[in-house]
Scaffold this motif. Structure first.
Motif, PDB file in Angstrom:
ATOM      1  N   ALA A  86      45.669  90.532  -0.516  1.00 20.11           N
ATOM      2  CA  ALA A  86      45.071  89.291  -1.017  1.00 20.11           C
ATOM      3  C   ALA A  86      44.000  88.785  -0.055  1.00 20.11           C
ATOM      4  O   ALA A  86      42.940  88.299  -0.478  1.00 20.11           O
ATOM      5  CB  ALA A  86      46.153  88.232  -1.214  1.00 20.11           C
ATOM      6  N   TRP A  87      44.240  88.913   1.253  1.00 19.35           N
ATOM      7  CA  TRP A  87      43.252  88.473   2.236  1.00 19.35           C
ATOM      8  C   TRP A  87      41.999  89.354   2.199  1.00 19.35           C
ATOM      9  O   TRP A  87      40.879  88.864   2.278  1.00 19.35           O
ATOM     10  CB  TRP A  87      43.867  88.488   3.628  1.00 19.35           C
ATOM     11  N   GLN A  88      42.206  90.691   2.092  1.00 21.35           N
ATOM     12  CA  GLN A  88      41.062  91.603   2.063  1.00 21.35           C
ATOM     13  C   GLN A  88      40.200  91.393   0.821  1.00 21.35           C
ATOM     14  O   GLN A  88      38.999  91.638   0.853  1.00 21.35           O
ATOM     15  CB  GLN A  88      41.527  93.055   2.118  1.00 21.35           C
ATOM     16  N   ASN A  89      40.793  90.983  -0.265  1.00 24.00           N
ATOM     17  CA  ASN A  89      40.037  90.746  -1.492  1.00 24.00           C
ATOM     18  C   ASN A  89      39.501  89.318  -1.588  1.00 24.00           C
ATOM     19  O   ASN A  89      38.871  88.969  -2.583  1.00 24.00           O
ATOM     20  CB  ASN A  89      40.890  91.070  -2.719  1.00 24.00           C
ATOM     21  N   SER A  90      39.732  88.510  -0.564  1.00 29.82           N
ATOM     22  CA  SER A  90      39.221  87.138  -0.581  1.00 29.82           C
ATOM     23  C   SER A  90      37.835  87.087   0.083  1.00 29.82           C
ATOM     24  O   SER A  90      37.377  88.053   0.705  1.00 29.82           O
ATOM     25  CB  SER A  90      40.174  86.210   0.137  1.00 29.82           C
ATOM     26  N   LYS A  91      37.200  85.937  -0.040  1.00 30.40           N
ATOM     27  CA  LYS A  91      35.878  85.758   0.568  1.00 30.40           C
ATOM     28  C   LYS A  91      35.967  85.840   2.086  1.00 30.40           C
ATOM     29  O   LYS A  91      35.128  86.461   2.743  1.00 30.40           O
ATOM     30  CB  LYS A  91      35.303  84.406   0.135  1.00 30.40           C
ATOM     31  N   ALA A  92      36.993  85.233   2.668  1.00 32.51           N
ATOM     32  CA  ALA A  92      37.171  85.262   4.119  1.00 32.51           C
ATOM     33  C   ALA A  92      37.391  86.681   4.629  1.00 32.51           C
ATOM     34  O   ALA A  92      36.885  87.092   5.675  1.00 32.51           O
ATOM     35  CB  ALA A  92      38.332  84.369   4.528  1.00 32.51           C
ATOM     36  N   GLY A  93      38.148  87.466   3.878  1.00 33.31           N
ATOM     37  CA  GLY A  93      38.397  88.855   4.264  1.00 33.31           C
ATOM     38  C   GLY A  93      37.150  89.702   4.209  1.00 33.31           C
ATOM     39  O   GLY A  93      36.899  90.542   5.070  1.00 33.31           O
ATOM     40  N   HIS A  94      36.337  89.495   3.193  1.00 32.22           N
ATOM     41  CA  HIS A  94      35.072  90.236   3.086  1.00 32.22           C
ATOM     42  C   HIS A  94      34.141  89.897   4.244  1.00 32.22           C
ATOM     43  O   HIS A  94      33.502  90.791   4.819  1.00 32.22           O
ATOM     44  CB  HIS A  94      34.383  89.926   1.756  1.00 32.22           C
ATOM     45  N   GLY A  98      33.185  92.526   7.345  1.00 34.91           N
ATOM     46  CA  GLY A  98      31.804  92.969   7.241  1.00 34.91           C
ATOM     47  C   GLY A  98      31.531  93.727   5.964  1.00 34.91           C
ATOM     48  O   GLY A  98      30.621  94.553   5.883  1.00 34.91           O
ATOM     49  N   GLY A  99      32.305  93.460   4.935  1.00 35.79           N
ATOM     50  CA  GLY A  99      32.132  94.145   3.648  1.00 35.79           C
ATOM     51  C   GLY A  99      31.068  93.473   2.827  1.00 35.79           C
ATOM     52  O   GLY A  99      30.236  92.706   3.310  1.00 35.79           O
ATOM     53  N   HIS A 100      31.022  93.735   1.549  1.00 39.48           N
ATOM     54  CA  HIS A 100      30.002  93.161   0.688  1.00 39.48           C
ATOM     55  C   HIS A 100      30.417  91.810   0.339  1.00 39.48           C
ATOM     56  O   HIS A 100      30.448  90.871   0.135  1.00 39.48           O
ATOM     57  CB  HIS A 100      29.746  93.956  -0.579  1.00 39.48           C
TER      58      HIS A 100
END
Length: 100
Positions: A86-94, A98-100
């Protein structure tokens, strides 16, 4: 010269003692004693619930240390993975990764 004896791979012949798989019509066997209990005397379900209530609880409680640790590890891994996903798919995780 004597002919070869035939293999006994089929039904037994007239000179064999053992009948064919349960056929008792050839010879009456002696010395076999069979004891049975009347179905009215058998009490298969006597105190089944009372016995399970105490003995079953004792047996289940004795097994708790063997299954609670793997269950706790599995559940902890599951909850950690769900939160991380859930964190990786959130805005903060991105932004943090350094993702898109």
């Amino acid at each position: 010269m004597r002919p070869t004896a035939a293999r006994l791979d089929g039904m037994p012949g007239a000179k064999t003692f053992c009948p064919w798989w349960g056929d008792t019509s050839i010879h009456k066997q002696r010395g076999v004693v069979v004891y049975t209990v009347s179905p009215f005397r058998q009490r298969g379900s006597k105190a089944i619930f009372k016995g399970w209530l105490f003995n079953g609880y004792r047996r289940l409680a004795a097994q708790v240390p063997y299954w609670i640790v793997p269950f706790a590890i599995g559940y902890g891994t599951y909850t950690w993975a769900k939160r991380r996903d859930a964190w990786q798919n959130s805005k903060a995780g991105h932004l943090a990764l350094g993702g898109h």
